[in-house]
Write an enzyme that holds these catalytic residues in place. Structure first.
Site, PDB file in Angstrom:
ATOM      1  N   CYS A 114       0.815  -1.223   0.000  1.00  0.00           N
ATOM      2  CA  CYS A 114       0.000   0.000   0.000  1.00  0.00           C
ATOM      3  C   CYS A 114       0.847   1.271   0.000  1.00  0.00           C
ATOM      4  O   CYS A 114       0.380   2.333  -0.396  1.00  0.00           O
ATOM      5  CB  CYS A 114      -0.957   0.009   1.188  1.00  0.00           C
ATOM      6  SG  CYS A 114      -2.148  -1.348   1.164  1.00  0.00           S
ATOM      7  N   HIS A 250      -3.380   7.420   1.810  1.00  0.00           N
ATOM      8  CA  HIS A 250      -3.760   6.082   1.364  1.00  0.00           C
ATOM      9  C   HIS A 250      -5.188   5.831   1.830  1.00  0.00           C
ATOM     10  O   HIS A 250      -5.527   6.047   2.999  1.00  0.00           O
ATOM     11  CB  HIS A 250      -2.808   5.049   1.959  1.00  0.00           C
ATOM     12  CG  HIS A 250      -3.260   3.636   1.783  1.00  0.00           C
ATOM     13  ND1 HIS A 250      -3.714   3.144   0.577  1.00  0.00           N
ATOM     14  CD2 HIS A 250      -3.330   2.602   2.661  1.00  0.00           C
ATOM     15  CE1 HIS A 250      -4.042   1.877   0.718  1.00  0.00           C
ATOM     16  NE2 HIS A 250      -3.813   1.524   1.973  1.00  0.00           N
ATOM     17  N   ASN A 280     -10.047  -0.023  -0.590  1.00  0.00           N
ATOM     18  CA  ASN A 280      -8.591   0.013  -0.502  1.00  0.00           C
ATOM     19  C   ASN A 280      -8.016  -0.566  -1.792  1.00  0.00           C
ATOM     20  O   ASN A 280      -8.091  -1.764  -2.026  1.00  0.00           O
ATOM     21  CB  ASN A 280      -8.124  -0.794   0.711  1.00  0.00           C
ATOM     22  CG  ASN A 280      -6.627  -0.726   0.927  1.00  0.00           C
ATOM     23  OD1 ASN A 280      -5.868  -0.342   0.046  1.00  0.00           O
ATOM     24  ND2 ASN A 280      -6.195  -1.126   2.121  1.00  0.00           N
TER      25      ASN A 280
END
Length: 323
Positions: A114, A250, A280
């Protein structure tokens, strides 16, 4: 005179299939309310059968190049951040290079889960400020739906697929925080925390594997480390949260985003939030959010932007840039 890596163009691509929370109610013990209350996610996009990470990356790259008014042969390097490359090798970046018709320069992948796009930006920035390249195409792209255990309600509802891209170009700056472009970078990792977020597959197992996560532990580390890395990156150029026009974090969980903004003393109306629509998307989430923020009219030339992310490894970091 200081060389700065300035954003010339931005773009993104999302697969056509939209999956609302309600769709999961048919197969696992969950509900729209449960997912929203714990993550802020309302829907996400899933890649079609046969649609690969390099496909998504190419579409996002084309959008960024179009906005920049450039062609693929104007680019010196392609850096793709991904944990879901089409094949073990070659890199997704070389596949994008071929599909764009780029016949010069070089291309490679960066894998920091990520945090991948932050690491990729840092790589591209270093190439530009060192004088090795003039223009870089930096892409975050993922098909995380291919890593899901569809019986694990704690993880399978959180992730989605997509891609975002930036074109960076070398410009002369005065060497002050007023310059446009990337002003500072802060990167970190700590391999002791591997077990709280990982995929249980790979070359050692001969399987693709599934994503495994200890949600509470990830949350704890994320809130602490994201605010810390953002502060560090700002301090490197003599700035603070008060100077920030936009945080583009993020997009993992709305509670992490809110808690990080609070620690940075930045109000939520100065945070670009897309987690409700995309879920996500790992390394794709920051470039996706940057592109959406620009298209919404939120991010404007001259704005001070902070991006920050944390992912498996653990790996985390932040980038401060003036749009």
């Amino acid at each position: 005179m200081t060389i700065r890596a300035v954003v010339r163009g931005v773009g993104h691509y999302l697969p056509e299939r939209v999956v609302p929370n309600a769709e999961f109610e048919k197969t696992i013990d969950t509900s729209d309310e449960w997912i929203r209350s714990r993550s802020g996610i309302e829907r996400r996009h899933f890649a079609a059968e046969g649609q690969t990470t390099s496909d998504l990356a190419t579409r996002a790259a084309e959008a960024a190049l179009a906005q920049a008014g450039l062609t693929a042969d104007d680019i010196d390097v392609i850096v793709v951040a991904t944990s879901t490359a089409d094949l073990t090798f070659p890199s997704a970046a070389t596949m994008v290079q071929a599909r764009l018709g780029m016949t010069r320069g070089f291309a490679y992948d960066v894998q920091a889960v990520c945090a991948g796009f932050v690491y990729a930006l840092a790589n591209a920035n270093a190439l530009i400020v060192s004088g090795q390249v003039q223009r870089a195409l930096v892409i975050g792209a993922e098909t995380f739906s291919r890593l899901m255990d569809w019986t694990d309600r704690g993880t399978c509802v959180l992730f989605g697929d997509g891609a975002g891209a930036l074109v960076l170009e070398a410009h002369d700056g005065a060497g002050t925080p007023a310059d446009r472009g990337i002003l500072s970078v802060d990167l970190n990792s700590d391999g002791r925390h591997r077990e709280i977020l990982y995929v249980d597959g790979g070359v050692s197992t001969g399987t693709t594997g599934h994503l495994r996560m200890q949600g509470k532990e990830v949350f704890r580390h994320a809130v602490e480390k994201l605010a810390e890395t953002a502060h560090t990156a700002l301090e490197k150029v003599g700035l603070s949260g008060e100077d920030v026009d936009w945080i583009v974090p993020h997009q993992a969980n709305i509670r992490i985003i809110e808690a990080t903004a609070k620690r940075m003393q930045v109000p939520m109306d100065r945070v670009v939030v897309t987690v409700q629509d995309h879920g996500n998307t790992s390394a794709a989430s920051i470039p996706l959010a940057l592109s959406v923020g620009v298209s919404r009219g939120q991010i404007k030339p001259g704005d001070l932007v902070v991006t920050e992310a944390i992912g498996g490894g653990l790996a985390w970091g932040s980038v401060v840039l003036r749009w």
